[in-house]
Write an enzyme that holds these catalytic residues in place. Sequence first.
Site, PDB file in Angstrom:
ATOM      1  CB  CYS A  20      42.196  41.262  38.204  1.00  0.00           C
ATOM      2  SG  CYS A  20      43.625  42.063  37.433  1.00  0.00           S
ATOM      3  CG  HIS A  63      40.122  46.751  37.258  1.00  0.00           C
ATOM      4  ND1 HIS A  63      39.724  45.807  38.185  1.00  0.00           N
ATOM      5  CD2 HIS A  63      41.152  46.166  36.582  1.00  0.00           C
ATOM      6  CE1 HIS A  63      40.480  44.727  38.085  1.00  0.00           C
ATOM      7  NE2 HIS A  63      41.355  44.919  37.106  1.00  0.00           N
ATOM      8  CD  GLU A  64      41.873  47.319  32.760  1.00  0.00           C
ATOM      9  OE1 GLU A  64      43.113  47.212  32.683  1.00  0.00           O
ATOM     10  OE2 GLU A  64      41.130  46.369  33.051  1.00  0.00           O
ATOM     11  CG  HIS A 123      46.000  46.905  36.137  1.00  0.00           C
ATOM     12  ND1 HIS A 123      46.645  45.980  36.924  1.00  0.00           N
ATOM     13  CD2 HIS A 123      44.805  46.351  35.799  1.00  0.00           C
ATOM     14  CE1 HIS A 123      45.878  44.907  37.059  1.00  0.00           C
ATOM     15  NE2 HIS A 123      44.762  45.097  36.390  1.00  0.00           N
TER      16      HIS A 123
END
Length: 219
Positions: free
Chosen positions: A131, A173-174, A177
């Site tokens: 990351c 993953h994004e 966030h």
Amino acid sequence: MPSEAPPTDFSVARIHETVLQMLGAGVLPPVVQAGHPVLRQAAALFDGQLNAEELGQLIHLMRSVMRRAPGVGLAAPQLGIPLQVAVLEDEFDVDPEAAAVRGREPLPFFAMLNPHVRPSGTASVAFYEGCLSVNGLQAAVARPENVEVDFTAPDGTRQQRSFSGWQARIVQHETDHLHGILYLDRAELRSLSNNAEYSARWAQPDIGRARQELGFLPG
């Protein structure tokens, strides 16, 4: 499962001011690192806090930062902006064997607002992830192999897309966030490696050797 993150304490005015200051600085901003509160708060849904021109400029800036890093995705909180905006792109040349094992296909650039991700089927797969907001570390993360994503495009249209393999991993993953979640929250912590150890020992196409020698995800 990671605990639910508290909502951002940024007002609409503060989000707008932060973006305008960043756009007016004339330089690419740094990527916010783990420990900054913005990475541990749920970002605000995009709801017109920026006009079309400002949003377009922010997306262009995010793409530039992502490519400079280089990375395959970047979420607005990684620039200190608690807004549900993310950019994604994977056009890197990778080893064909690794690409085949990981289901890694090129992902043309796109931006998504307010994404909602849901698994498609029950299959999951674990690979190492890194990351841009957690410099120097990588760890194995098990994620759904196939997902469907509902999101708003920058032009305001609602879209639904399906992703599999590495593309699905990037999208998840994004999206994490945007909800105050880092990949470490989902990681097999016994797999945690610094970049040098990962490159020297565990950079095979799959995680089989690392799983055996580090003692995680026993099969």
